[in-house]
Design an enzyme around this catalytic site. Structure first.
Site, short mmCIF file in Angstrom:
data_model
loop_
_atom_site.label_atom_id
_atom_site.label_comp_id
_atom_site.label_asym_id
_atom_site.label_seq_id
_atom_site.Cartn_x
_atom_site.Cartn_y
_atom_site.Cartn_z
N ASP A 138 56.42 58.50 64.67
CA ASP A 138 56.71 57.99 63.28
C ASP A 138 55.93 58.38 62.23
OD1 ASP A 138 59.56 57.13 63.10
OD2 ASP A 138 59.18 55.40 64.22
N LYS A 149 69.52 59.18 68.88
CA LYS A 149 68.24 59.88 69.17
C LYS A 149 68.23 60.20 70.40
CE LYS A 149 65.84 56.55 67.14
NZ LYS A 149 64.88 55.98 66.16
N GLN A 204 61.60 51.20 67.16
CA GLN A 204 62.64 51.03 66.44
C GLN A 204 62.67 49.92 65.61
OE1 GLN A 204 65.08 53.11 65.88
NE2 GLN A 204 66.45 51.84 64.49
N1 LIG Z 1 60.70 53.43 63.95
C1 LIG Z 1 61.94 53.67 63.30
N2 LIG Z 1 61.81 54.89 62.58
C2 LIG Z 1 62.91 55.24 62.02
O1 LIG Z 1 62.88 56.60 61.41
C3 LIG Z 1 63.89 54.41 61.59
C4 LIG Z 1 63.96 53.10 62.26
N3 LIG Z 1 62.84 52.91 62.93
N4 LIG Z 1 64.72 52.12 62.17
C5 LIG Z 1 65.99 52.58 61.28
C6 LIG Z 1 65.83 53.55 60.25
C7 LIG Z 1 66.91 54.00 59.94
N5 LIG Z 1 66.96 55.54 59.94
C8 LIG Z 1 67.72 56.32 59.73
C9 LIG Z 1 67.74 57.80 60.12
C10 LIG Z 1 68.97 58.53 59.89
C11 LIG Z 1 69.94 58.13 59.02
C12 LIG Z 1 71.25 59.18 59.07
O2 LIG Z 1 71.36 60.23 59.39
N6 LIG Z 1 72.22 58.57 58.15
C13 LIG Z 1 73.56 59.49 58.10
C14 LIG Z 1 74.55 58.54 57.76
C15 LIG Z 1 74.92 57.70 59.01
C16 LIG Z 1 76.11 56.69 58.68
O3 LIG Z 1 76.91 57.45 58.24
O4 LIG Z 1 75.91 55.65 58.63
C17 LIG Z 1 73.35 60.43 56.68
O5 LIG Z 1 72.37 59.93 55.90
O6 LIG Z 1 73.81 61.26 56.67
C18 LIG Z 1 70.10 56.77 58.59
C19 LIG Z 1 69.13 55.91 58.98
C20 LIG Z 1 65.70 55.69 60.57
N7 LIG Z 1 65.08 54.77 60.64
#
Ligand SMILES: Nc1nc(=O)c2c([nH]1)NC[C@@H]1CN(c3ccc(C(=O)N[C@@H](CCC(=O)O)C(=O)O)cc3)C=[N+]21
Length: 295
Positions: free
Chosen positions: A117, A50, A94
């Site tokens: 968020d 990020k 987070q």
């Molecule tokens: N305040 C807060 N806001 C959030 O938005 C938040 C959070 N906390 N805590 C954690 C979770 C999780 N999250 C993700 C975002 C992008 C991918 C992402 O881009 N994933 C990739 C894969 C990544 C990999 O290979 O592990 C995909 O889907 O292609 C995953 C998980 C946002 N979160």
């Protein structure tokens, strides 16, 4: 007929370049503050990404860390300090927080005008009432991907969201409703779930159950916007290996759907792109700047 794959990584890159182009026209630099409590390795990677992407979009990123044994009062007073800091446009706490801390109470401390968020009660109320405000990132990303599949005008489309979570299901349903869709929210108690899903022009599984949605749940030609990101064992890759799968069973759904988002590389990358977009929107609203075209 195989579905067209909607490449979330590519669409997210488009959104980030639109954000960067918008930022370059602003009279000042938007600033995102990320708060990370404790040392969860997955969160570390995510936060590092990020910060990198925020800076790549021409914005200021400040990163605050608190130890895993921080008290509720310490977390909340940091948030209050960031609320009061006129240079900070967005605050991202987070999640999840370490055990013993009350995430809901901490989120409620965030100034709704800096709530990038979209998680505070005020943000949820604004969304529900159709008032201007910051919207949750993953649901916004899902709507953008649905538009890439079916075009900008989603009015009259039947959307079935599977899942009623605060983070995704409920706000996604409200955002599609705001696009003049006909929205059904299905969940664990829904009767005849497969049949309900087969009525969807846009099917949005968001339950966190690996590969639950099978091809015979999908209306031919429908768009499947798969919000689930599930890590599952992948013995075929070797002992102890894992892989990511969605809430939709990709192969069988892709045979029937017109469009489908993959996992990984679908909705996930859109979440961060939409966070950057929200940071710009928050900065414009707070500082009285016109929102640049293209956002
Ligand atoms: N305040 C807060 N806001 C959030 O938005 C938040 C959070 N906390 N805590 C954690 C979770 C999780 N999250 C993700 C975002 C992008 C991918 C992402 O881009 N994933 C990739 C894969 C990544 C990999 O290979 O592990 C995909 O889907 O292609 C995953 C998980 C946002 N979160």
């Amino acid at each position: 007929m195989a579905a067209v794959k909607i490449d979330g990584t590519a669409v997210a890159a488009d959104v980030r370049s639109a954000v960067a182009a918008a930022v370059s026209t602003l009279p000042g630099q938007p600033c995102l503050a990320v708060v990370l409590v404790g040392e969860d390795p997955a969160s570390e990677v995510y936060v590092r990404n990020k910060v990198k992407m925020t800076q790549a979009a021409g914005m200021v990123s400040i990163h605050h860390r608190l130890p895993a044994d921080a008290t509720q009062g310490e977390v909340e007073s940091l948030i209050e300090r960031l609320n009061a800091d006129p240079d900070v446009d967005g605050i991202l706490l987070q999640l999840p927080l370490p055990k013993g801390l009350d995430a809901d109470a901490a989120i409620e401390k965030i100034d709704p005008d800096k709530d990038v968020d979209g998680l505070t009660e005020v943000s949820a109320g604004r969304l529900s009432l159709g008032k201007p405000g910051l919207r949750p990132c993953t649901p916004v990303g899902s709507v953008i991907l649905a538009k890439r599949a079916l075009g900008e005008d989603l009015s009259g489309k039947h959307v079935v969201v599977i899942g009623r979570s605060i983070l995704v299901g409920k706000p996604a349903a409200l955002l599609f409703l705001a696009e003049n869709c006909t929205v059904t929210i299905a969940h664990s108690r829904t009767a005849n779930l497969a049949e309900v899903c087969r009525g969807a022009d846009i099917l949005v599984p968001a339950v966190g159950r690996p590969e639950m949605v099978r091809g015979d749940w999908v209306k031919p030609g429908a768009a499947v916007i798969d919000v689930g990101i599930n890590r599952v064992p992948a013995p075929e890759k070797g002992e102890g290996k894992t892989k990511l799968v969605g809430d939709a069973h990709y192969e069988s759904c892709a045979e029937v759907a017109g469009f489908i988002t993959p996992v990984p590389g679908g909705v996930g990358p859109m979440t961060i792109a939409c966070l950057l977009r929200n940071t710009v929107l928050a900065a414009c609203a707070r500082r009285g700047w016109a929102v640049p075209a293209g956002l």
